[in-house]
Write a protein that holds these residues in place. Structure first.
Motif, short mmCIF file in Angstrom:
data_model
loop_
_atom_site.label_atom_id
_atom_site.label_comp_id
_atom_site.label_asym_id
_atom_site.label_seq_id
_atom_site.Cartn_x
_atom_site.Cartn_y
_atom_site.Cartn_z
N ALA A 139 -3.38 22.64 28.38
CA ALA A 139 -2.93 21.99 27.15
C ALA A 139 -2.11 20.75 27.47
CB ALA A 139 -2.09 22.96 26.33
N LEU A 140 -2.18 19.76 26.60
CA LEU A 140 -1.39 18.54 26.76
C LEU A 140 0.05 18.83 26.34
CD1 LEU A 140 -1.93 15.52 27.48
CD2 LEU A 140 -2.05 15.10 25.00
N PRO A 141 1.05 18.47 27.15
CA PRO A 141 2.45 18.66 26.74
C PRO A 141 2.68 18.02 25.38
CG PRO A 141 2.33 18.03 29.05
CD PRO A 141 0.95 17.88 28.50
N TRP A 142 3.43 18.68 24.52
CA TRP A 142 3.55 18.19 23.14
C TRP A 142 4.13 16.79 23.04
CZ3 TRP A 142 8.36 17.25 20.90
CH2 TRP A 142 9.49 17.85 21.49
N VAL A 171 1.35 14.15 23.09
CA VAL A 171 0.33 14.17 22.04
C VAL A 171 0.29 12.86 21.24
CG1 VAL A 171 -0.46 15.30 19.92
CG2 VAL A 171 0.28 16.68 21.88
N ALA A 193 -6.30 18.68 30.30
CA ALA A 193 -6.20 19.37 29.01
C ALA A 193 -7.55 19.45 28.32
CB ALA A 193 -5.18 18.67 28.11
N PHE A 236 -4.65 21.94 22.15
CA PHE A 236 -3.74 21.32 21.18
C PHE A 236 -3.06 22.37 20.30
CE2 PHE A 236 -6.48 17.60 22.08
CZ PHE A 236 -5.48 16.75 22.53
N THR A 241 -1.83 25.05 21.59
CA THR A 241 -0.68 25.35 22.43
C THR A 241 0.37 24.25 22.32
OG1 THR A 241 -2.07 26.58 23.99
CG2 THR A 241 0.07 25.82 24.80
N SER A 242 -0.09 23.00 22.31
CA SER A 242 0.84 21.88 22.17
C SER A 242 1.64 22.02 20.88
CB SER A 242 0.07 20.54 22.15
OG SER A 242 -0.77 20.41 23.26
N THR A 288 4.09 25.03 21.00
CA THR A 288 5.26 24.75 21.84
C THR A 288 6.22 23.81 21.11
OG1 THR A 288 3.81 24.94 23.78
CG2 THR A 288 5.99 24.01 24.14
N TRP A 289 5.66 22.82 20.40
CA TRP A 289 6.51 21.94 19.58
C TRP A 289 7.27 22.73 18.54
CZ3 TRP A 289 5.91 20.99 14.24
CH2 TRP A 289 6.72 19.98 13.72
#
Length: 394
Positions: free
Chosen positions: A206-209, A212, A321, A326, A328-329, A332-333
């Protein structure tokens, strides 16, 4: 041997028992029914063996049957026991693992998505178990057989192996319901024999939030691919609902995803409402001119855009990613940049929370609370500050 009965005598007979010879008897009942019986002597006993109903079994066939069982008797065996054993063996031949597994699958289809047409339920058995054990009577299968089949993939293809074992447990229970003598603990014993898998679960990258917004800004060519991927990011929905999105599913700022597009067993999931941010509504407006056959995001040739199209786009950019990441991003956000209650946060992703009893009483989908969160997420994704969202607890 000279027989005593004739076909005409049998047809005209009155209720009673008539000997034909060599142990064959014709029995006529008072209700008009009739049957053939073989009487024989074995170990000082005189058993009677039914040979079938009359007229389904005629005189000539009954005499042939007696001759066959006389031969068994001369060999020192009990005709009744031999016949029963033959029936059991024939039944076992019909109740192979393959046959029972397919019956269990058919019985379970009603609760599977699209009646199991995708094949995900049956494929672990079809690929890894049935080629080696499919022709074996299910009553003969034990934990050693299952271990032998699953051991080669227990560590290297752990997910497939565990799914196969879970399906086998269901098949065994189905066999027991059929009245077959199977070991219902065979799968648990197999787990014990195989031990703990060395396989390490790999989550979808996943891309870190915080990254994004830059990625979202790069989706700017107005193509179907970019627009669909933008909606995926903004809605935090799964791939399939986005790819199969239709205008009739959207009313105002609410997108209602049909149950058949939701993940979960058939009959256990329902339609799911997604509150759409103003940014998401703008993306949908831009996509309308591309609509074909009612779908907002069609492919170039036919059908709808594929998962692979999004994945290839991200691969070409050198990203690890993947599109599904997304979700997951977003989650997490929610955890790091908001104080959204757990239930609300999980509902945003259409996850089931709480016990079955709790869900029976708590039926809210937290639409209003989620609407606030989705608008804030869109604000962050499009370049907002991503400040902490204060949720109003009710």
């Amino acid at each position: 041997m000279r027989y005593k009965l004739s076909s005409k005598q049998i047809e005209r007979s009155k209720p009673g028992k008539y000997a034909d010879g060599d142990g064959l008897w014709f029995v006529k009942r008072s209700d008009g029914g009739a049957q053939w019986v073989f009487r024989y002597t074995l170990h000082d006993r005189r058993p009677e063996m039914g040979l079938g109903k009359y007229p389904e079994v005629g005189l000539a066939e009954a005499r042939e049957s007696v001759a066959k069982w006389r031969a068994v008797l001369r060999d020192g065996q009990d005709p009744i026991k031999v016949r029963n054993r033959q029936k059991r063996e024939a039944a076992r031949a019909d109740n192979t693992l393959s046959t029972v597994a397919r019956e269990a699958f058919e019985a379970r289809k009603a609760e599977l998505k699209d009646d199991g047409k995708a094949g995900r339920w049956f494929s672990p058995l079809e690929m890894h178990v049935l080629p080696k054990l499919g022709t074996v009577p299910i009553e003969e299968i034990d934990q050693n057989d299952l271990k032998r089949v699953l051991a080669p993939i227990w560590h290297d293809k752990a997910d497939a192996a565990k799914k196969a074992l879970t399906r086998l447990s269901i098949v065994m229970r189905h066999a027991a319901a059929m009245g077959l003598e199977v070991d219902l603990l065979a799968t648990e014993k197999t787990r014990a024999l195989l031990g703990k898998s060395r396989h390490v679960i790999q989550h979808i990258p996943a891309l870190p939030w915080k990254e994004v917004p830059d990625f979202y800004a790069s989706l700017n060519d107005g193509s179907v691919t970019h627009l669909a991927l933008r909606l995926l990011v903004l809605s935090a929905a799964r791939s399939k609902p986005v790819r199969f999105c239709r205008m009739e599913q959207i009313a105002g700022d609410v997108w209602t995803i049909p149950a058949e597009l939701m993940k979960g067993r058939k009959g256990q999931v329902s339609d799911f409402r997604v509150p759409l941010s103003q940014e998401a509504l703008g993306v949908i407006e831009q996509a309308k001119p591309f609509a074909r056959d009612g779908y907002l995001f069609p492919s170039i040739r036919k059908g709808v855009i594929s998962d692979a199209t999004w994945s290839r786009l991200m691969e070409r950019r050198g990203m690890d990613a993947r599109p599904h990441g997304f979700r997951t991003s977003f989650r997490t956000w929610l955890a790091e940049a908001t104080d959204a209650p757990e239930q609300v946060a999980e509902t945003c992703l259409a996850h089931v929370t709480g016990t079955k009893v709790a869900r029976a009483y708590q039926r809210s989908d937290f639409l209003e609370q989620r609407r606030v969160l989705m608008e804030r997420w869109a604000d962050f994704v499009t370049g907002g500050e991503g400040k902490v969202v204060q949720m109003v607890r009710k």
